[in-house]
Design an enzyme around this catalytic site. Structure first.
Site, PDB file in Angstrom:
ATOM      1  N   GLU A   1      -4.861  -3.123  -2.613  1.00 17.69           N
ATOM      2  CA  GLU A   1      -5.930  -2.685  -2.229  1.00 17.69           C
ATOM      3  C   GLU A   1      -7.018  -3.684  -1.766  1.00 17.69           C
ATOM      4  O   GLU A   1      -6.935  -4.391  -2.966  1.00 17.69           O
ATOM      5  CB  GLU A   1      -6.476  -1.730  -3.122  1.00 17.69           C
ATOM      6  CG  GLU A   1      -7.463  -0.757  -2.387  1.00 17.69           C
ATOM      7  CD  GLU A   1      -7.977   0.316  -3.571  1.00 17.69           C
ATOM      8  OE1 GLU A   1      -9.025   1.077  -3.131  1.00 17.69           O
ATOM      9  OE2 GLU A   1      -7.368   0.813  -4.575  1.00 17.69           O
TER      10      GLU A   1
ATOM     11  N   CYS B   1      11.129  -3.255   8.303  1.00 16.41           N
ATOM     12  CA  CYS B   1      10.885  -4.354   9.567  1.00 16.41           C
ATOM     13  C   CYS B   1      10.681  -3.202  10.935  1.00 16.41           C
ATOM     14  O   CYS B   1      10.580  -3.702  11.948  1.00 16.41           O
ATOM     15  CB  CYS B   1      12.402  -4.701   9.697  1.00 16.41           C
ATOM     16  SG  CYS B   1      12.889  -5.689   8.314  1.00 16.41           S
TER      17      CYS B   1
END
Length: 347
Positions: A98, A124
């Protein structure tokens, strides 16, 4: 399945890291391990098809890599950065838990405060998912444009894997296998500016897509912090190969069921680049011509979420994908997820 009529792929940009690490370089560092396990030199390139991969300078953050790709987009296209309405960061690699890595990229690129920003994470497939999310907003009229970026940083994973293999005196030919995929990873960054189509559009258009999830096999590839800043992955490469292709086959059935999107209709495929064996099995199983697969694997390695879009960007740059062509982006991510996107470039 999804379809679009208003979404243009305006401009790609990418950045290649300055350092080159060859498969031979990796094997030289692992020479003692290879000798102890009686593994032949050249095995890594032979099995993967990867001659080399690119790496950033030490300490490069994913947001910095993605920012370079964003700047390349602005340099390549006639784009007013103060008018960008959405920014989506899509890498496997992130700066921290964060805040969203998109916030660092937003600030570095000098985008307006009215720009919607967020991260998407899906192994991916992240960049392709980002394209879908942005396309949905453009199609619905919620935004007129946006930027999707990804910056993958493989340095820590590669170094952690090499050191773990060197330090493990109990390795066998069997127990070294889960680390093999980690040695195929490379770094890079890519960005794409998407916008609402014009009346007489001259750029490629995103028009079609299909996906499948096969999450019964979410245990085949795991990446975790292994203490301190060390990152390690364990991958059952052989099983992931077969289950991934199995998932792609189901996705292809959906994708190609739409008229105009069969194997014979598509001029080029731009895939997540994993390995030569993967490409051969994938195209054989789907009944596609391997000659239509544009590859960047040998020089870039597996660049995670950057892999499929940078392959398309290079194909456009090299005039392999050009006006009058239909193309398909094909991604398979651990989880297992598969997503195929159809792109049409009018004459």
């Amino acid at each position: 399945m999804i379809s679009y009529s208003k979404v243009c792929l305006d401009t790609f940009g990418y950045e290649l890291p300055p350092r080159t690490l060859t498969s031979e370089d990796i094997e030289n560092r692992l020479a003692e391990v290879y000798e102890r396990l009686k593994l032949p030199q050249g095995r890594l390139e032979l099995m993967s098809g990867i001659r080399e991969r690119r790496l950033w300078p030490d300490g490069t953050r994913p947001s910095e890599a993605a920012t370079m790709a964003g700047e390349a987009v602005f340099a390549n296209g006639d784009i007013d950065r103060t008018a960008v309405e959405c920014l989506i960061f899509t890498s496997v690699s992130r700066d921290m838990m964060e805040p969203a890595t998109a916030s660092f990229v937003h600030n570095a690129l000098g985008l307006p405060c009215t720009c919607l920003i967020f991260d998407i994470s899906n192994a991916c497939l992240g960049f392709l998912d980002g394209m879908v999310m942005l396309a949905n907003m453009i199609e619905l009229g919620q935004v007129q444009n946006g930027l999707v970026v990804s910056g993958e940083t493989a340095e820590e994973l590669l170094e952690s894997t090499i050191m773990a293999l060197i330090d493990n005196r109990n390795l066998s030919r069997k127990t070294i296998k889960p680390a093999f995929a980690s040695l195929t990873i490379g770094s890079g960054s890519v960005g794409l500016f998407m916008r609402k189509c014009g009346d007489a559009e001259t750029k490629p258009k995103l028009v079609h897509g299909a996906w499948q999830a096969n999450t019964a096999h979410s245990d085949l590839c795991h990446g975790n912090q292994a203490g301190g800043k060390s990152t390690l992955m364990e991958t059952d490469s052989e099983e992931l190969l077969h289950r991934g292709v199995e998932t792609a086959h189901q996705t292809w059935k959906l994708f190609s069921s739409t008229p105009g999107w069969g194997a014979e209709d598509i001029d080029g495929f731009f895939c997540h680049q994993v390995g030569t064996a993967h490409a051969r099995l994938l195209f054989d199983t789907l009944g596609l011509e391997l000659d239509k697969n544009f590859e960047t694997l040998a020089s870039f390695g597996n660049v995670g979420s950057v892999s499929a879009p940078i392959t398309l960007a290079r194909a456009i740059e090299e005039n392999v994908y050009r006006p009058g062509h239909k193309g398909a982006l094909l991604g398979i991510g651990s989880g297992i997820n598969c997503l195929m996107l159809g792109i049409e470039w009018g004459k």
